[in-house]
Scaffold this motif. Structure first.
Motif, mmCIF file in Angstrom:
data_model
loop_
_atom_site.group_PDB
_atom_site.id
_atom_site.type_symbol
_atom_site.label_atom_id
_atom_site.label_comp_id
_atom_site.label_asym_id
_atom_site.label_seq_id
_atom_site.Cartn_x
_atom_site.Cartn_y
_atom_site.Cartn_z
ATOM 1 N N ARG A 1 -3.703 0.689 -2.943
ATOM 2 C CA ARG A 1 -3.333 -0.714 -2.710
ATOM 3 C C ARG A 1 -2.865 -1.349 -4.015
ATOM 4 N NH1 ARG A 1 -8.638 -1.943 0.821
ATOM 5 N NH2 ARG A 1 -9.433 -0.321 -0.516
ATOM 6 N N PHE A 2 -1.783 -2.108 -3.908
ATOM 7 C CA PHE A 2 -1.173 -2.763 -5.057
ATOM 8 C C PHE A 2 -1.078 -4.253 -4.766
ATOM 9 C CE2 PHE A 2 0.229 1.559 -4.837
ATOM 10 C CZ PHE A 2 0.149 2.009 -6.142
ATOM 11 N N SER A 3 -2.136 -4.990 -5.047
ATOM 12 C CA SER A 3 -2.146 -6.422 -4.734
ATOM 13 C C SER A 3 -1.255 -7.212 -5.687
ATOM 14 C CB SER A 3 -3.574 -6.966 -4.782
ATOM 15 O OG SER A 3 -4.121 -6.756 -6.066
ATOM 16 N N HIS A 4 -0.864 -6.632 -6.813
ATOM 17 C CA HIS A 4 -0.013 -7.322 -7.782
ATOM 18 C C HIS A 4 1.483 -7.115 -7.520
ATOM 19 C CE1 HIS A 4 -0.467 -3.232 -9.309
ATOM 20 N NE2 HIS A 4 0.673 -3.412 -9.961
ATOM 21 N N VAL A 5 1.827 -6.319 -6.485
ATOM 22 C CA VAL A 5 3.225 -6.033 -6.163
ATOM 23 C C VAL A 5 3.556 -6.645 -4.804
ATOM 24 C CG1 VAL A 5 4.939 -4.225 -5.769
ATOM 25 C CG2 VAL A 5 3.147 -3.887 -7.473
ATOM 26 N N ALA B 1 0.876 -1.164 0.000
ATOM 27 C CA ALA B 1 0.000 0.000 0.000
ATOM 28 C C ALA B 1 0.917 1.219 0.000
ATOM 29 C CB ALA B 1 -0.907 0.017 1.219
ATOM 30 N N ALA B 2 0.634 2.211 -0.845
ATOM 31 C CA ALA B 2 1.538 3.347 -0.987
ATOM 32 C C ALA B 2 0.772 4.664 -1.018
ATOM 33 C CB ALA B 2 2.362 3.206 -2.259
ATOM 34 N N THR B 3 1.495 5.746 -0.727
ATOM 35 C CA THR B 3 0.886 7.073 -0.710
ATOM 36 C C THR B 3 0.705 7.664 -2.094
ATOM 37 O OG1 THR B 3 3.072 8.077 -0.434
ATOM 38 C CG2 THR B 3 1.809 7.615 1.572
ATOM 39 N N ASP B 4 1.423 7.146 -3.082
ATOM 40 C CA ASP B 4 1.337 7.688 -4.434
ATOM 41 C C ASP B 4 1.456 6.549 -5.453
ATOM 42 O OD1 ASP B 4 1.050 9.605 -6.351
ATOM 43 O OD2 ASP B 4 3.041 10.494 -6.102
ATOM 44 N N ALA C 1 3.437 -2.375 4.157
ATOM 45 C CA ALA C 1 3.049 -3.765 3.895
ATOM 46 C C ALA C 1 1.556 -3.906 4.176
ATOM 47 C CB ALA C 1 3.854 -4.711 4.769
ATOM 48 N N TRP C 2 0.881 -4.644 3.312
ATOM 49 C CA TRP C 2 -0.573 -4.797 3.417
ATOM 50 C C TRP C 2 -0.946 -6.221 3.024
ATOM 51 C CZ3 TRP C 2 -3.505 -5.042 -1.339
ATOM 52 C CH2 TRP C 2 -4.879 -5.130 -1.143
#
Length: 94
Positions: free
Chosen positions: A47-51, A6-9, A26-27
């Motif tokens: 959220r980036f579930s693919h990373v 999970a990232a801010t940008d 981390a998420w």
């Protein structure tokens, strides 16, 4: 346990794949908060579930091009130790 990011940008690479940028956490997919306890919706984290979490580490990650900082509490929650030595003594002196 496979932690995602999970990232801010966010940014889009030349291949058209959405990647994390800014501060990363981390998420676990399927939950509403990061491993350090920050709610993803209220903090407006993408959220980036693919990373994978290991792919955004600045030292070795392939998706760490635009990552400015990594959450220390999330690092600790995923098993990273601050005083872990990268070397091992094989022939100690008596």
């Amino acid at each position: 346990m496979r932690a995602a990011v999970a990232a801010t940008d966010t940014w889009t690479d030349p291949d058209g794949i959405r990647s994390p940028a800014g501060e990363v956490h981390a998420w676990l997919p399927g939950t509403n908060q990061t491993l350090c306890g920050i709610p993803t919706k209220k903090a407006r984290l993408g959220r980036f579930s693919h990373v994978d979490w290991l792919d955004v580490q600045p030292a070795t990650g392939r998706d760490a091009d635009r990552v400015s900082s990594v959450c220390r509490r999330c690092l600790a929650a995923t098993g990273h130790r601050r005083d872990e030595k990268p070397w091992r003594r094989t022939n100690p002196r008596p």
